[in-house]
Design a protein around this motif. Structure first.
Motif, PDB file in Angstrom:
ATOM      1  N   LEU A   1      -5.653  -4.370  -8.111  1.00 18.20           N
ATOM      2  CA  LEU A   1      -6.092  -3.469  -7.116  1.00 18.20           C
ATOM      3  C   LEU A   1      -5.712  -3.662  -5.702  1.00 18.20           C
ATOM      4  O   LEU A   1      -5.481  -2.542  -4.891  1.00 18.20           O
ATOM      5  N   THR A   2      -5.749  -4.969  -5.212  1.00 14.03           N
ATOM      6  CA  THR A   2      -5.347  -5.120  -3.840  1.00 14.03           C
ATOM      7  C   THR A   2      -4.076  -4.886  -3.721  1.00 14.03           C
ATOM      8  O   THR A   2      -3.722  -4.352  -2.592  1.00 14.03           O
ATOM      9  N   THR A   3      -3.143  -5.083  -4.420  1.00  9.38           N
ATOM     10  CA  THR A   3      -1.699  -4.734  -4.404  1.00  9.38           C
ATOM     11  C   THR A   3      -1.649  -3.208  -4.325  1.00  9.38           C
ATOM     12  O   THR A   3      -0.934  -2.733  -3.465  1.00  9.38           O
ATOM     13  N   LEU A   4      -2.310  -2.693  -5.128  1.00  6.73           N
ATOM     14  CA  LEU A   4      -2.216  -1.133  -5.060  1.00  6.73           C
ATOM     15  C   LEU A   4      -2.884  -0.560  -3.711  1.00  6.73           C
ATOM     16  O   LEU A   4      -2.097   0.415  -3.203  1.00  6.73           O
ATOM     17  N   ALA A   5      -3.959  -0.977  -3.241  1.00  5.27           N
ATOM     18  CA  ALA A   5      -4.376  -0.582  -1.907  1.00  5.27           C
ATOM     19  C   ALA A   5      -3.508  -0.888  -0.876  1.00  5.27           C
ATOM     20  O   ALA A   5      -3.320  -0.067  -0.139  1.00  5.27           O
ATOM     21  N   ILE A   6      -2.715  -1.933  -0.827  1.00  7.61           N
ATOM     22  CA  ILE A   6      -1.878  -2.341   0.025  1.00  7.61           C
ATOM     23  C   ILE A   6      -0.585  -1.211  -0.027  1.00  7.61           C
ATOM     24  O   ILE A   6       0.084  -0.910   0.962  1.00  7.61           O
TER      25      ILE A   6
ATOM     26  N   LEU B   1      -0.509   1.878  -1.430  1.00  5.44           N
ATOM     27  CA  LEU B   1      -0.836   3.215  -0.863  1.00  5.44           C
ATOM     28  C   LEU B   1      -1.168   3.174   0.737  1.00  5.44           C
ATOM     29  O   LEU B   1      -0.971   4.405   1.185  1.00  5.44           O
ATOM     30  N   GLY B   2      -1.705   2.113   0.842  1.00  2.36           N
ATOM     31  CA  GLY B   2      -2.054   2.407   2.361  1.00  2.36           C
ATOM     32  C   GLY B   2      -0.571   2.341   3.236  1.00  2.36           C
ATOM     33  O   GLY B   2      -0.683   2.975   4.186  1.00  2.36           O
TER      34      GLY B   2
ATOM     35  N   THR C   1      -3.799  -3.669 -13.673  1.00  2.00           N
ATOM     36  CA  THR C   1      -3.361  -3.383 -12.118  1.00  2.00           C
ATOM     37  C   THR C   1      -3.972  -4.373 -11.299  1.00  2.00           C
ATOM     38  O   THR C   1      -5.157  -4.380 -11.403  1.00  2.00           O
TER      39      THR C   1
ATOM     40  N   SER D   1       6.593   0.941  -1.230  1.00  2.00           N
ATOM     41  CA  SER D   1       6.127   1.907  -0.632  1.00  2.00           C
ATOM     42  C   SER D   1       7.304   2.599   0.287  1.00  2.00           C
ATOM     43  O   SER D   1       7.527   3.882   0.462  1.00  2.00           O
TER      44      SER D   1
END
Length: 577
Positions: free
Chosen positions: A180-185, A187-188, A178, A357
């Motif tokens: 993590l930067t992509t996941l943070a974007i 989810l944000g 995963t 998202s």
């Protein structure tokens, strides 16, 4: 004739100036909403994002000319996009070019089917999609659509599938990689879109997320951290071209096109009717909607559009923003056209996670929990139908789920009409009323000589055995004292040839046992069948009565009846009495 197929010729001459502000506001709002949403839905369909903009262009224009719903917003939608992906994904295609060609031709094929159905006045087909099936299918499809975006949310390479257990298993295998930067974007963006919608639904939350996502990637160099972006989006309007595929492929596309045609129509007509009911208007014509949607998809296919229909969320926004006519759709298409001409470079740095998202927020809103709970409390059989459709769609796939759900609902319908409600009637003491003895056991008179049976359904080949068995069972229960069998036929609207044969044999059998058979309350079409089939010769015109009370009193008193009473009971369109 021209006004029938082009309703714009009816409403445009009466267009009011006060409608313009609402149409402009709604058109701009939906147009802005369509840009990121269309690109996201194209990704669901397995197409480059720009095809979502193509699908938001020509279909809207054609629908504005031919549609009957002022608020319906036609364009790419999540459900149809996943149906395209699951349908074409099962075919052996050589590459992205052939995949695109098949998706575009699918719009033409689907549109031709819808247009044909509309011209043949087959809008009733949507009635075969019962609400429990639609609810179970929609909720399951929403889950599959949402989970299909995990690869963009996690920034990993997850093998696609339209079966949820396979999709989750494939996702689990890639969790260790995963981004993590992509996941943070991602989810944000989900929290941002959801939050803005709660604050004010009119805020173009998806567009805000897109703008912030592009700025974040561009200014913070997130692309260098492995964040996947949309990249170059071709500019300019799509050139008109003839959709083409190999002739051998058409048979492979037929089941996909037919499924899409019906599902897309169901989506569009249901949301159009919902808005119509809310406004108290009666303008939506199901058959013309089929024609309009079909023509929209056919025209769109010549301009690189993949299958489209009316969208739930966009139509709601269109209505809330004040749309009063098809002018709003023309404004929305103008916004999309200007974007294609001048603004496509702005989407180069758009993260795929933001589009994912947008999709997740949109589709998870389609999951319905209240309706299944209502069915659980009140209609267990329909709850089971919903649950089975839901499970089948999750476990077997989108197309298989809806087809099996429709099949199950039809089987449930056949079961119900093969065993309709049968009531044994008794006379309420001191009245002329006859009611179900199971409901009024303490209030009915003793009627040992009479068996009065009400059959609540058509008599046809599918339930003749059931009818005969139930009547014979009640005859046996009455025993030797039974002298009269009265069939209350008020609810019988049709008797087919198989049922006529059964009734003829039944009347003759009862007569041999010294039991008189009478028919009470038969409506006109039923009386016509009794005479045209010559069944009346077995029953006897003297045994046809206007209502149950007349049959009961006549049999009890063994008295005659007036000429007028006989005419009321036996009159048919054949002039026989």
């Amino acid at each position: 004739m021209l006004k029938r197929f082009f309703p714009i010729l009816q409403w445009l001459p009466g267009y009011r100036k006060e409608w313009l502000s609402g149409d402009l506001s709604a058109g701009l709002t939906v147009g802005i909403m369509l840009i990121p949403q269309g690109m996201a839905y194209a990704m669901i369909a397995g197409l480059p994002p720009v095809f979502g903009l193509y699908a938001a262009l020509m279909p809207q224009i054609v629908y504005a000319l031919m549609g009957t719903s002022p608020q319906l917003s036609v364009g790419p939608v999540a459900m149809d996009s996943l149906l395209v992906a699951s349908g074409l994904g099962a075919l052996a295609l050589s590459g992205i070019e052939e995949y695109i060609a098949m998706a575009v031709f699918l719009a033409l094929f689907m549109g031709a089917l819808q247009l044909g159905f509309g011209l043949l006045r087959m809008g009733f087909l949507v009635n075969f999609l019962s609400r429990p099936v639609i609810s179970g299918f929609t909720s399951a499809a929403a889950i599959i659509i949402g989970l299909s975006q995990l690869k963009h949310l996690l920034g990993t390479d997850i093998a696609g599938s339209n079966q949820v257990h396979i999709l989750l298993a494939n996702a689990a295998k890639t969790l260790s990689t995963t981004n993590l930067t992509t996941l943070a974007i991602g989810l944000g963006a989900i929290f941002l879109i959801s939050g803005l919608k709660r604050v004010n639904p009119k805020i173009p939350a998806a567009l805000v997320a897109v703008v912030l996502g592009v700025l974040a990637v561009y200014f913070f160099g997130l692309f260098d951290l492995g964040v996947r972006i949309v990249g170059e989006v071709p500019g300019g309007l799509p050139a008109p071209t003839m959709p083409e595929v190999e002739v051998s492929r058409i048979s492979e596309l037929f089941p996909i096109a037919l499924t899409l045609a019906l599902i897309a129509f169901m989506e569009a007509i249901s949301v159009a009717k919902a808005v119509e009911e809310k406004k108290g208007e009666k303008r939506v014509d199901a058959n013309q909607e089929l024609v309009a949607l079909g023509a929209s998809n056919i025209a769109g296919a010549f301009f690189q559009s993949y299958p489209t229909t009316g969208g739930f969320s966009r139509t709601a926004v269109n209505d809330q923003a004040g749309a009063r006519s098809g002018v709003a759709a023309l404004v929305s298409s103008a916004v999309v056209a200007l974007t294609l001409l001048f603004l496509t470079p702005a989407f180069y740095y758009l993260p795929n996670a933001v589009l994912a998202s947008i999709i997740m927020v949109a589709v998870f809103g389609l999951i319905d929990v209240k309706y299944p709970l209502q069915l659980w409390r009140n209609r267990k059989d329909e709850f089971i139908l919903l649950l089975v459709t839901f499970v089948l769609t999750l476990g077997m796939g989108i197309r298989e789920g809806i087809l099996l759900g429709v099949l199950l609902s039809l089987l449930l319908l056949v079961y119900r009409i093969s065993k309709p409600h049968i009531a044994i009637l008794g006379k309420i003491r001191g009245t002329n009323y006859f009611r179900n003895v199971d409901r009024f056991a303490e209030d009915v008179e003793d009627m040992a000589q009479f068996l009065i049976l009400r059959f609540d359904g058509q008599l046809f080949f599918g339930n003749t055995d059931y009818f005969r068995e139930q009547l014979q069972r009640q005859v046996r229960k009455k025993g030797e004292g039974l002298q009269y069998v009265i069939l209350n036929a008020e609810a019988i609207s049709y008797i087919d040839s198989t049922a006529v044969f059964m009734l003829r044999a039944l009347v003759q059998e009862l007569r041999k046992r010294g039991i008189r058979f009478a028919v009470a309350g038969a409506i006109g079409p039923t009386r016509d069948i009794l005479y045209s089939s010559r069944l009346i010769e077995d029953i006897g015109p003297e045994n046809l009565f206007a209502d149950t009370f007349q049959a009961y009193t006549h049999c009890k008193a063994s008295a005659g009846r007036s000429e007028l009473e006989a005419k009321i009971a036996t009159q048919t369109t054949r002039g026989l009495v």
